[in-house]
Scaffold this motif. Sequence first.
Motif, PDB file in Angstrom:
ATOM      1  N   ALA A 275      57.325  -8.854 -28.699  1.00 18.30           N
ATOM      2  CA  ALA A 275      58.200  -8.243 -29.713  1.00 18.30           C
ATOM      3  C   ALA A 275      59.657  -8.315 -29.292  1.00 18.30           C
ATOM      4  N   ARG A 276      59.913  -8.162 -27.995  1.00 17.28           N
ATOM      5  CA  ARG A 276      61.275  -8.253 -27.494  1.00 17.28           C
ATOM      6  C   ARG A 276      61.844  -9.652 -27.709  1.00 17.28           C
ATOM      7  N   VAL A 277      61.045 -10.676 -27.437  1.00 15.02           N
ATOM      8  CA  VAL A 277      61.507 -12.050 -27.644  1.00 15.02           C
ATOM      9  C   VAL A 277      61.713 -12.326 -29.132  1.00 15.02           C
ATOM     10  N   VAL A 278      60.803 -11.840 -29.964  1.00 14.67           N
ATOM     11  CA  VAL A 278      60.936 -12.012 -31.409  1.00 14.67           C
ATOM     12  C   VAL A 278      62.240 -11.406 -31.911  1.00 14.67           C
ATOM     13  N   GLU A 279      62.554 -10.222 -31.424  1.00 15.87           N
ATOM     14  CA  GLU A 279      63.786  -9.551 -31.842  1.00 15.87           C
ATOM     15  C   GLU A 279      65.021 -10.358 -31.459  1.00 15.87           C
ATOM     16  N   ILE A 280      65.045 -10.842 -30.237  1.00 15.12           N
ATOM     17  CA  ILE A 280      66.194 -11.622 -29.765  1.00 15.12           C
ATOM     18  C   ILE A 280      66.278 -12.948 -30.514  1.00 15.12           C
ATOM     19  N   ALA A 281      65.126 -13.597 -30.713  1.00 17.44           N
ATOM     20  CA  ALA A 281      65.116 -14.877 -31.426  1.00 17.44           C
ATOM     21  C   ALA A 281      65.643 -14.712 -32.847  1.00 17.44           C
ATOM     22  N   ALA A 282      65.230 -13.650 -33.529  1.00 19.10           N
ATOM     23  CA  ALA A 282      65.683 -13.414 -34.904  1.00 19.10           C
ATOM     24  C   ALA A 282      67.177 -13.153 -34.957  1.00 19.10           C
ATOM     25  N   THR A 283      67.688 -12.437 -33.976  1.00 17.67           N
ATOM     26  CA  THR A 283      69.115 -12.115 -33.939  1.00 17.67           C
ATOM     27  C   THR A 283      69.975 -13.369 -33.861  1.00 17.67           C
ATOM     28  N   HIS A 284      69.513 -14.363 -33.125  1.00 17.20           N
ATOM     29  CA  HIS A 284      70.321 -15.562 -32.874  1.00 17.20           C
ATOM     30  C   HIS A 284      69.907 -16.755 -33.737  1.00 17.20           C
ATOM     31  N   ALA A 285      68.883 -16.608 -34.588  1.00 17.88           N
ATOM     32  CA  ALA A 285      68.324 -17.758 -35.296  1.00 17.88           C
ATOM     33  C   ALA A 285      69.359 -18.486 -36.153  1.00 17.88           C
ATOM     34  N   ALA A 286      70.168 -17.747 -36.892  1.00 16.96           N
ATOM     35  CA  ALA A 286      71.145 -18.389 -37.778  1.00 16.96           C
ATOM     36  C   ALA A 286      72.169 -19.184 -36.984  1.00 16.96           C
ATOM     37  N   ALA A 287      72.636 -18.636 -35.877  1.00 16.00           N
ATOM     38  CA  ALA A 287      73.619 -19.343 -35.053  1.00 16.00           C
ATOM     39  C   ALA A 287      73.003 -20.551 -34.364  1.00 16.00           C
ATOM     40  N   VAL A 288      71.768 -20.413 -33.906  1.00 13.51           N
ATOM     41  CA  VAL A 288      71.070 -21.537 -33.275  1.00 13.51           C
ATOM     42  C   VAL A 288      70.983 -22.698 -34.248  1.00 13.51           C
ATOM     43  N   ASP A 289      70.670 -22.386 -35.497  1.00 11.85           N
ATOM     44  CA  ASP A 289      70.576 -23.423 -36.523  1.00 11.85           C
ATOM     45  C   ASP A 289      71.949 -23.998 -36.861  1.00 11.85           C
ATOM     46  N   ALA A 290      72.910 -23.140 -37.128  1.00  9.32           N
ATOM     47  CA  ALA A 290      74.230 -23.599 -37.571  1.00  9.32           C
ATOM     48  C   ALA A 290      74.922 -24.449 -36.511  1.00  9.32           C
ATOM     49  N   GLU A 291      74.738 -24.075 -35.249  1.00  8.19           N
ATOM     50  CA  GLU A 291      75.418 -24.759 -34.151  1.00  8.19           C
ATOM     51  C   GLU A 291      74.542 -25.816 -33.485  1.00  8.19           C
ATOM     52  N   ALA A 292      73.307 -25.969 -33.966  1.00  8.23           N
ATOM     53  CA  ALA A 292      72.353 -26.915 -33.373  1.00  8.23           C
ATOM     54  C   ALA A 292      72.299 -26.759 -31.864  1.00  8.23           C
ATOM     55  N   ARG A 293      72.141 -25.513 -31.429  1.00  7.01           N
ATOM     56  CA  ARG A 293      72.139 -25.251 -29.987  1.00  7.01           C
ATOM     57  C   ARG A 293      70.798 -24.685 -29.526  1.00  7.01           C
ATOM     58  N   PHE A 294      70.493 -24.966 -28.293  1.00  4.57           N
ATOM     59  CA  PHE A 294      69.282 -24.457 -27.651  1.00  4.57           C
ATOM     60  C   PHE A 294      69.288 -22.930 -27.691  1.00  4.57           C
ATOM     61  N   PRO A 295      68.143 -22.287 -28.008  1.00  3.88           N
ATOM     62  CA  PRO A 295      68.102 -20.820 -28.123  1.00  3.88           C
ATOM     63  C   PRO A 295      68.024 -20.136 -26.756  1.00  3.88           C
ATOM     64  N   THR A 296      69.117 -20.202 -26.032  1.00  4.89           N
ATOM     65  CA  THR A 296      69.150 -19.746 -24.639  1.00  4.89           C
ATOM     66  C   THR A 296      68.687 -18.300 -24.482  1.00  4.89           C
ATOM     67  N   ALA A 297      69.194 -17.406 -25.308  1.00 10.37           N
ATOM     68  CA  ALA A 297      68.877 -15.989 -25.145  1.00 10.37           C
ATOM     69  C   ALA A 297      67.383 -15.730 -25.314  1.00 10.37           C
ATOM     70  N   ALA A 298      66.768 -16.362 -26.306  1.00  7.02           N
ATOM     71  CA  ALA A 298      65.340 -16.155 -26.540  1.00  7.02           C
ATOM     72  C   ALA A 298      64.494 -16.728 -25.405  1.00  7.02           C
ATOM     73  N   ILE A 299      64.873 -17.897 -24.903  1.00  6.86           N
ATOM     74  CA  ILE A 299      64.101 -18.498 -23.818  1.00  6.86           C
ATOM     75  C   ILE A 299      64.251 -17.678 -22.535  1.00  6.86           C
ATOM     76  N   GLU A 300      65.428 -17.148 -22.292  1.00 10.44           N
ATOM     77  CA  GLU A 300      65.602 -16.279 -21.124  1.00 10.44           C
ATOM     78  C   GLU A 300      64.754 -15.020 -21.256  1.00 10.44           C
ATOM     79  N   ALA A 301      64.644 -14.510 -22.473  1.00  9.48           N
ATOM     80  CA  ALA A 301      63.782 -13.346 -22.702  1.00  9.48           C
ATOM     81  C   ALA A 301      62.318 -13.704 -22.443  1.00  9.48           C
ATOM     82  N   MET A 302      61.931 -14.921 -22.775  1.00  8.57           N
ATOM     83  CA  MET A 302      60.577 -15.374 -22.448  1.00  8.57           C
ATOM     84  C   MET A 302      60.350 -15.384 -20.943  1.00  8.57           C
ATOM     85  N   ARG A 303      61.327 -15.901 -20.208  1.00  4.48           N
ATOM     86  CA  ARG A 303      61.197 -15.925 -18.753  1.00  4.48           C
ATOM     87  C   ARG A 303      61.062 -14.507 -18.209  1.00  4.48           C
ATOM     88  N   GLU A 304      61.927 -13.626 -18.671  1.00  5.95           N
ATOM     89  CA  GLU A 304      61.915 -12.249 -18.185  1.00  5.95           C
ATOM     90  C   GLU A 304      60.591 -11.556 -18.510  1.00  5.95           C
TER      91      GLU A 304
END
Length: 407
Positions: free
Chosen positions: A29-58
């Motif tokens: 749920a924590r990763v889902v929350e972070i991924a949703a927060t950054h999803a629009a920017a990840v798409d608009a900027e065509a950038r790797f979803p760093t924050a969500a992947i770091e949350a996965m690691r954690e």
Amino acid sequence: MTVQNVHLREAQSEGPATDARADLASRVARVVEIAATHAAAVDAEARFPTAAIEAMREGGLLSLMVPHDLGGEGLSLSAIADVCYGLGQACSATAMIFAMHHSAAACVIRHTGASAWHRDFLRQIANAQLLLASSTTEGQNGGNVRASAAAIEGSGDSITLDRAATVISYGAEADVIVTTARRADDVPSSDQVLVTFVKGDYTLEPLSGWNALGMRGTASAGFTFKARGDRAQILPEPYEKIHALTMQPVSHLLWASVWAGIAASAVGRAQAFIRKAARQSGGALPPGAAHYTKARSTLQMLRALISSNLARFEAAADDPKALGALDFQTAITLTKVDASELAVATVLSAMRAAGLAGYRNDGEFTLGRHLRDILSAPIMINNDRILANVSTAALMGSVPSSLRGES
């Protein structure tokens, strides 16, 4: 954002196992929350979803399938599919990266055999939360993952590989690249192996960028891939068997779960739009309401398709003959085709249900990103190629002996 109907199937038992699954659900749920927060920017900027992947690691989510005795959590494919579904509702790119990572990890987990190198590697995934990328598309092969141009070279214990990898999703961000290659330079292109190279073993020289319609955050650029390592890094079983028994079924089921998540999110937005429109009009439904019913129906069909094929795969997971049988290979291959088409149909119906509110790129009911992302589904290993291959296999009426557990 509300994530619909996400559950972890191992969470049905009582006692310590239930507590562990509840803890896992909280981490997801924590990763889902972070991924949703950054999803629009990840798409608009065509950038790797760093924050969500770091949350996965954690949260330890990159070693969910690694066996307990090697430091992981030993979860089933169904549980991983549930996570894909939840992440798909939040951020398509994050979900697809999670799915691709676990598809590669499953190949190592299920085909390590007696390889001490790979058992130690699996421990490293758990200890360091290594992110795995897969490289199967090369040169001019047009996505034909069962043919490799570049060959393993070297003598003795040392090997090298020089490969024109036209697509390596999130390759620049990965800790490990698991790649196909010809077994040697004097064998056919279909005589392949799967090799695990960790960062430090390889260099990546850019060949092409990634400015795509959708799935922009997967950063699926092309590279000249040059690697050096030990022969022990080659998985002991031929890729023909790895592909049929693990790579193809696992990747198709996890991709489909991601697509189902995207579709579920689109249906949820369409429902919210219709409810709001009905309230504002004294109960009268908007013109597109019938398309919402159709979207719900195709989403249910999609989820049922995935669930039944997950159950079939897991029932036969330890039986190479069952997995290699022609009827199973055909069914799991067509799962990808059917799931991708159902997912696209669902999102299109959801957009028609939401009307202009869904078509716009602004506002709470926008479905533009959902549509652009889901249109990748029929193209990832092109459906036309799959249907042609299935037709050929059906006409031949058999599969190679190595896929029937006879080698």
